[in-house]
Design an enzyme around this catalytic site. Structure first.
Site, mmCIF file in Angstrom:
data_model
loop_
_atom_site.group_PDB
_atom_site.id
_atom_site.type_symbol
_atom_site.label_atom_id
_atom_site.label_comp_id
_atom_site.label_asym_id
_atom_site.label_seq_id
_atom_site.Cartn_x
_atom_site.Cartn_y
_atom_site.Cartn_z
ATOM 1 C CD GLN A 301 -2.260 1.710 -0.053
ATOM 2 O OE1 GLN A 301 -3.551 0.174 0.003
ATOM 3 N NE2 GLN A 301 -3.550 3.019 0.291
ATOM 4 C CD GLU A 302 2.678 3.430 3.768
ATOM 5 O OE1 GLU A 302 3.026 5.202 3.093
ATOM 6 O OE2 GLU A 302 2.453 3.788 4.941
ATOM 7 C CB SER A 303 6.581 1.398 -1.350
ATOM 8 O OG SER A 303 7.024 0.128 -1.065
ATOM 9 C CE1 TYR A 428 -1.024 3.134 4.082
ATOM 10 C CE2 TYR A 428 -2.034 2.629 6.369
ATOM 11 C CZ TYR A 428 -0.835 3.023 5.651
ATOM 12 O OH TYR A 428 -0.124 2.761 5.776
#
Length: 478
Positions: A301-303, A428
């Site tokens: 999800q982040e990168s 998120y």
């Protein structure tokens, strides 16, 4: 007075739920020594894995057994006909298998109170013409024998005599959905909740026509000699309804799967195959007491598992850490994949440990992820706001309603830490939950395949148990 009102309500529910034409013979009181629950395998019903058992029906069965103060025995069957026969022969006490209320089931069994609702939908695959009517199909419908879908088609056939379909006894609903995605069959009918869950792994699934709306999912009890168990089930249901358990389980299993992104899901499945193998060992090593798949889902999800990822706001690396957070947890190079994963795991673990003990273990990860995204202080603001609105500050289902309010002046001006992009935090967390579910499914598939290759002689016979489908600053954001 309260007891009197409860007795009236209980009597009313008992009458409403019975709806059985079979006449009761003399009831012989029977004290259960264990609760034998007949079920079917499925992600929203009952699943077993290395991480433990799960499923809406399973979770409710655990609570019901605790309420009765007896051990729980889950008894999986391969098809509905076997389930029905087992209940009639008193081999099980109850059927908890994600089944909807239908006229035929009302005639054969006693039906418990509603657990949740689903629609029956026609399912096809991406690329096929969108059907506008049940007679507008370019192929065959295949459904499970003895299912509620057969009843629906039978009723439709009265208006459309040319309507035909195939029934199968050696497949389950999950297999039929996979066959749709693999172009082995043209159409099937499924519950909307099942489609929402399975398209995380089978993104080519499409649902079209709604054939039946808002059907209650219920448990089935024997038509006779079940007064005592039905009374206990109704009292239990009333208790859990008031406690918010049904709402919690609905959010747990269905709350995060309604949002679906076809392109993102396909990209994630490709990344699991092509990118994750390079970093899996790092996630497993540094996850510690966390589930490595939750850590990996957070990183995606982040990168998107890119160790060189950067954003205009200054966060970097696999876990997209800020410079202050990296310094705080001893990370010197945020673009080093291992350092970033180690740091992200430590930071996430810190978020979990900071949470109040009143938040249940099963939901602490979601609160921690929201803190990871927008900061622990804003999550505490949202919890206080939830409490002021007479919502449960320890339930994720309630917090996700409140977090978006932190973007509205009417609400955030009353909080200690002010404005926050709360709706982004909800998205998120929901995204990570979907990625995590997909990783669990893929991981279980891989383990099952390896097991089959290593022990081909131990495959279950046709008469054996059903196979398991899918085996299925701390106050600042980082």
């Amino acid at each position: 007075m309260t007891r009197f009102l409860f007795a009236i309500i209980l009597g009313f529910l008992l009458t409403a739920c019975q709806q059985v034409t079979v006449e009761e013979t003399e009831y012989v009181p029977h004290k259960l020594t264990e609760l034998r629950v007949g079920t079917l395998y499925g992600p929203q019903i009952y699943m077993t894995s290395g991480q433990g058992n799960s499923g809406f029906d399973y979770d409710m069965a655990v609570l019901f057994a605790e309420y009765l103060d007896v051990p729980l025995k889950m008894v999986p069957y391969t098809n509905r006909a076997e389930l029905y026969e087992a209940l009639k022969k008193n081999e099980i006490d109850i059927i908890a298998a994600g089944m909807t209320e239908t006229p035929a089931r009302r005639e054969q069994f006693r039906l418990g109170p509603p657990l949740y609702r689903v629609n029956q939908v026609l399912v096809y695959r991406e690329g096929m013409p969108t059907p506008k009517d049940i007679t507008d199909l370019k192929g065959k419908i295949t459904v499970i024998a003895d299912s509620s879908f057969v009843e629906t088609l039978t009723q439709l056939q009265k208006r459309h005599p040319t309507l035909v379909w195939d029934q199968v006894t050696d497949k389950d609903s999950e297999e039929l959905l996979a066959m749709i995605a693999n172009k082995e069959i043209d159409y099937t009918i499924a519950d909307s909740s099942s489609v929402q869950i399975n398209r995380r792994y089978l993104p080519d699934l499409r649902s079209g026509l709604v054939l039946e709306e808002k059907l209650d999912v219920v448990w089935l009890l024997p038509p006779t000699h079940s007064d005592g168990l039905m009374s206990q089930l109704l009292a239990f249901w009333h208790q859990e309804k008031l406690a918010g358990t049904l709402d919690h389980l609905n959010e747990k299993y269905f709350g995060h799967v309604k949002r679906f992104d076809y392109i993102d899901t396909r990209a994630f499945l490709r990344a699991i195959e092509t990118v994750l193998p390079r970093y899996r060992q790092l996630f497993e090593t540094h996850a510690g007491d966390l589930d490595w798949r939750k850590l990996a889902a957070t990183s995606y999800q982040e990168s998107h598992w890119n160790p060189n990822a950067r954003s205009p706001t200054g966060v970097r690396g696999m876990m997209m850490l800020t410079q202050p957070t990296a310094k705080e947890i001893g990370i010197t190079n945020r673009l080093d994949a291992e350092e970033s994963i180690r740091g992200g795991a430590a930071y996430l673990r810190d978020m979990i440990n900071r949470l109040p003990e009143s938040i249940p273990e099963s939901q602490r990860m979601w609160f921690a992820l929201a803190s990871y995204n927008i900061g622990y202080a804003h999550v505490e603001d949202a919890r206080k706001l939830a409490e002021s609105m007479e919502l449960n500050p320890n339930a994720w289902r309630d917090l996700k309603k409140v977090l978006p309010l932190l973007q509205k002046r009417k609400y955030y001006q009353k909080t200690r830490y002010g404005y926050a992009r709360g709706s982004e935090a909800v998205h998120y967390v929901d995204s990570i939950r979907r990625y995590y579910d997909t990783l669990v499914w893929v991981d279980n598939q891989s383990k099952q395949q390896n097991s089959d290759e290593e022990e081909p002689s131990d495959l279950a016979s046709e008469d054996g148990p059903a196979p398991v489908p899918g085996t299925l600053s701390p106050d600042k954001p980082k």
